[in-house]
Design a protein around this motif. Structure first.
Motif, PDB file in Angstrom:
ATOM      1  N   LYS A  34      56.805  37.752  41.928  1.00 39.37           N
ATOM      2  CA  LYS A  34      57.479  38.039  43.193  1.00 39.37           C
ATOM      3  C   LYS A  34      57.670  39.532  43.421  1.00 39.37           C
ATOM      4  N   GLY A  35      56.776  40.320  42.866  1.00 36.66           N
ATOM      5  CA  GLY A  35      56.821  41.744  43.121  1.00 36.66           C
ATOM      6  C   GLY A  35      57.783  42.480  42.220  1.00 36.66           C
ATOM      7  N   PRO A  36      57.757  43.807  42.263  1.00 38.53           N
ATOM      8  CA  PRO A  36      58.644  44.611  41.413  1.00 38.53           C
ATOM      9  C   PRO A  36      60.119  44.337  41.661  1.00 38.53           C
ATOM     10  N   SER A  37      60.470  44.034  42.909  1.00 43.45           N
ATOM     11  CA  SER A  37      61.886  43.782  43.220  1.00 43.45           C
ATOM     12  C   SER A  37      62.315  42.391  42.819  1.00 43.45           C
ATOM     13  N   GLY A  38      61.376  41.484  42.572  1.00 44.08           N
ATOM     14  CA  GLY A  38      61.718  40.124  42.177  1.00 44.08           C
ATOM     15  C   GLY A  38      62.116  39.220  43.317  1.00 44.08           C
ATOM     16  N   SER A  39      61.929  39.649  44.551  1.00 42.52           N
ATOM     17  CA  SER A  39      62.373  38.853  45.694  1.00 42.52           C
ATOM     18  C   SER A  39      61.299  38.669  46.758  1.00 42.52           C
ATOM     19  N   GLU A  40      60.058  39.083  46.482  1.00 42.65           N
ATOM     20  CA  GLU A  40      58.992  38.993  47.477  1.00 42.65           C
ATOM     21  C   GLU A  40      58.130  37.763  47.208  1.00 42.65           C
ATOM     22  N   THR A  41      58.292  36.758  48.056  1.00 48.38           N
ATOM     23  CA  THR A  41      57.489  35.548  47.921  1.00 48.38           C
ATOM     24  C   THR A  41      56.042  35.848  48.315  1.00 48.38           C
ATOM     25  N   ASP A  42      55.104  35.246  47.603  1.00 46.28           N
ATOM     26  CA  ASP A  42      53.671  35.445  47.862  1.00 46.28           C
ATOM     27  C   ASP A  42      53.293  36.919  47.788  1.00 46.28           C
ATOM     28  N   TYR A  43      53.864  37.622  46.819  1.00 43.84           N
ATOM     29  CA  TYR A  43      53.572  39.054  46.678  1.00 43.84           C
ATOM     30  C   TYR A  43      52.080  39.289  46.473  1.00 43.84           C
ATOM     31  N   ASN A  44      51.475  38.559  45.527  1.00 41.65           N
ATOM     32  CA  ASN A  44      50.045  38.734  45.275  1.00 41.65           C
ATOM     33  C   ASN A  44      49.181  38.084  46.350  1.00 41.65           C
ATOM     34  N   GLY A  45      49.765  37.161  47.109  1.00 42.22           N
ATOM     35  CA  GLY A  45      49.007  36.552  48.190  1.00 42.22           C
ATOM     36  C   GLY A  45      48.652  37.537  49.278  1.00 42.22           C
ATOM     37  N   PHE A  46      49.480  38.553  49.457  1.00 43.82           N
ATOM     38  CA  PHE A  46      49.188  39.609  50.423  1.00 43.82           C
ATOM     39  C   PHE A  46      48.415  40.760  49.791  1.00 43.82           C
ATOM     40  N   ARG A  47      48.177  40.681  48.489  1.00 45.30           N
ATOM     41  CA  ARG A  47      47.416  41.703  47.761  1.00 45.30           C
ATOM     42  C   ARG A  47      46.395  40.987  46.872  1.00 45.30           C
ATOM     43  N   GLU A  48      45.444  40.319  47.517  1.00 42.19           N
ATOM     44  CA  GLU A  48      44.580  39.405  46.767  1.00 42.19           C
ATOM     45  C   GLU A  48      43.599  40.113  45.845  1.00 42.19           C
ATOM     46  N   GLU A  49      43.517  41.436  45.931  1.00 42.23           N
ATOM     47  CA  GLU A  49      42.682  42.122  44.939  1.00 42.23           C
ATOM     48  C   GLU A  49      43.266  41.967  43.540  1.00 42.23           C
ATOM     49  N   THR A  50      44.578  41.684  43.446  1.00 41.91           N
ATOM     50  CA  THR A  50      45.196  41.458  42.134  1.00 41.91           C
ATOM     51  C   THR A  50      44.823  40.095  41.549  1.00 41.91           C
ATOM     52  N   MET A  51      44.198  39.235  42.355  1.00 43.04           N
ATOM     53  CA  MET A  51      43.820  37.901  41.890  1.00 43.04           C
ATOM     54  C   MET A  51      42.399  37.870  41.320  1.00 43.04           C
ATOM     55  N   ILE A  52      41.707  38.985  41.298  1.00 43.59           N
ATOM     56  CA  ILE A  52      40.315  38.990  40.840  1.00 43.59           C
ATOM     57  C   ILE A  52      40.167  38.463  39.411  1.00 43.59           C
ATOM     58  N   PRO A  53      41.055  38.822  38.441  1.00 44.31           N
ATOM     59  CA  PRO A  53      40.894  38.241  37.101  1.00 44.31           C
ATOM     60  C   PRO A  53      40.940  36.715  37.098  1.00 44.31           C
ATOM     61  N   LEU A  54      41.710  36.131  38.019  1.00 43.88           N
ATOM     62  CA  LEU A  54      41.745  34.677  38.119  1.00 43.88           C
ATOM     63  C   LEU A  54      40.387  34.131  38.546  1.00 43.88           C
ATOM     64  N   TYR A  55      39.765  34.754  39.542  1.00 44.92           N
ATOM     65  CA  TYR A  55      38.453  34.295  40.001  1.00 44.92           C
ATOM     66  C   TYR A  55      37.418  34.417  38.883  1.00 44.92           C
ATOM     67  N   ILE A  56      37.472  35.528  38.148  1.00 43.01           N
ATOM     68  CA  ILE A  56      36.496  35.757  37.076  1.00 43.01           C
ATOM     69  C   ILE A  56      36.596  34.668  36.016  1.00 43.01           C
ATOM     70  N   ASN A  57      37.797  34.431  35.521  1.00 40.39           N
ATOM     71  CA  ASN A  57      37.975  33.440  34.455  1.00 40.39           C
ATOM     72  C   ASN A  57      37.751  32.021  34.959  1.00 40.39           C
ATOM     73  N   LEU A  58      38.095  31.757  36.218  1.00 41.81           N
ATOM     74  CA  LEU A  58      37.876  30.423  36.767  1.00 41.81           C
ATOM     75  C   LEU A  58      36.392  30.113  36.844  1.00 41.81           C
ATOM     76  N   PHE A  59      35.598  31.058  37.324  1.00 40.00           N
ATOM     77  CA  PHE A  59      34.162  30.824  37.417  1.00 40.00           C
ATOM     78  C   PHE A  59      33.535  30.724  36.030  1.00 40.00           C
ATOM     79  N   ALA A  60      33.981  31.550  35.080  1.00 39.77           N
ATOM     80  CA  ALA A  60      33.475  31.450  33.707  1.00 39.77           C
ATOM     81  C   ALA A  60      33.833  30.100  33.092  1.00 39.77           C
ATOM     82  N   SER A  61      35.029  29.604  33.400  1.00 38.95           N
ATOM     83  CA  SER A  61      35.436  28.286  32.897  1.00 38.95           C
ATOM     84  C   SER A  61      34.546  27.186  33.467  1.00 38.95           C
TER      85      SER A  61
END
Length: 353
Positions: A34-61
């Motif tokens: 939920k972001g550095p402040s701990g109160s931002e819902t969908d923090y990474n959803g608005f910064r989807e470049e932070t989700m790239i490791p998930l895509y990499i490992n998901l496709f490898a899986s």
């Protein structure tokens, strides 16, 4: 197509379990963050470049799952995933490059990803075509790879120097440790792929296919899962650094896309004299030692004599200033953006900018 050997089956199972576990861990942490402040819902959803490791490992899986299904059925299975080696790397490896450069806010993200894609395309040709065609593709791919590899090292070193200079508290220091570990994992692992291909059955035939599968499984886990988790931990501490114990000026300098230039422009464009002495870093920090040393050099008599080229620029600036009084501040910002000509940029202050 017969049933695979026990070594191949074991390597596929271990690879699937480890990479899937990393996928679940990275996905859960990213979705729940939920972001550095701990109160931002969908923090990474608005910064989807932070989700790239998930895509990499998901496709490898998914790639390892395709191999498990083929092993269980003793059939070729989904050929693109099971028998055309490096085909799944066409997606994951460019994403690995994008992920690293995005985290470091480095330039040429897409350019380097495209170069790595071409390298992996050559790798697919190496494993699919017979000799000597595979050798030609290997040489071509290696030329592209080592060019991209050297370019990546050059850019990462420059960005890492900036992160080390900004590390002032425990969070920032931990962020530097994690990004250094991720970079070491990235560069040390990737260099092994062309070396393994040389000794594989596709070239010198020093190792068999099962050993090749085992080595690739180990490299996959390190280059994708371990690397992805390290970058995830880096982002936690990096984001906290941007919020905790940092004033507005430091936040601006640290988070800028071109921090050093923007920090200089911020000081130069202000109407008040720069309060650098009051805000100098502590001498105990690496940045503080560099700043103190640079300040001492500016105070020495030798450094106060500008170079001839710089004096010509100053004279030209005075002439242009008389012609364009309305653009003084913009020209002052421009002239101060040329530190490579002379380090004595403070002399431009005499022009009234």
């Amino acid at each position: 197509h017969g049933c695979p050997g026990s070594v191949k089956v074991a390597s596929d199972v271990v690879g699937f379990v480890l990479i899937t576990a990393a996928t679940v861990y990275i996905g859960f942490k990213n979705y729940s963050y939920k972001g550095p402040s701990g109160s931002e819902t969908d923090y990474n959803g608005f910064r989807e470049e932070t989700m790239i490791p998930l895509y990499i490992n998901l496709f490898a899986s998914v790639a390892y799952w395709a191999r498990l299904v083929a092993n269980a059925a003793c059939s070729p299975g989904f050929l693109m995933m099971t028998h055309i080696r490096y085909c799944d790397y066409l997606l994951t490896c460019p994403l690995l490059v994008l992920d690293l450069l995005w985290n470091l806010e480095a330039p040429y993200k897409i350019t380097n990803a495209v170069l790595i894609f071409i390298t992996l395309l050559s790798g697919v040709a190496c494993s699919y075509l017979p000799a000597p065609q595979s050798y030609y593709w290997f040489v071509f791919g290696d030329i592209i790879f080592f060019f991209a590899y050297g370019l990546l090292i050059w850019m990462v070193r420059a960005r890492m120097a900036f992160f080390v200079a900004r590390a002032r508290n425990e969070n920032a220091i931990m962020a530097v440790y994690y990004i250094k570990a991720a970079c070491c994992c990235f560069f040390l692992i990737w260099i092994w792929f062309p070396l393994i291909w040389i000794v594989s059955p596709y070239c010198l035939n020093y190792i068999d296919i099962e050993t090749l599968d085992l080595l690739h499984m180990f490299l996959d886990v390190c280059a994708k899962s371990v690397y992805g988790v390290l970058l995830l931990w880096f982002r936690w501490h990096y984001d906290q650094k941007l919020v905790k114990n940092v004033d507005d000026e430091e936040f601006y300098q640290f988070s800028s896309k071109n921090p050093q230039r923007q920090a200089v422009l911020q000081v130069m464009l202000s109407d008040e004299p720069a309060e650098a002495e009051a805000k100098q870093e502590a001498p105990s920090s690496p940045g503080g030692r560099r700043q103190a040393r640079f300040g001492a050099e500016l105070e020495s008599p030798r450094s106060l004599r500008p170079s001839p080229i710089f004096r010509c620029l100053v004279k030209g600036a005075e002439f242009i200033d008389r012609l364009h009084r309305g653009g003084r501040r913009e020209f002052g910002a421009w002239i101060r953006c040329v530190p490579s000509i002379s380090p004595n940029v403070d002399h431009v202050a005499d022009l009234g900018f």
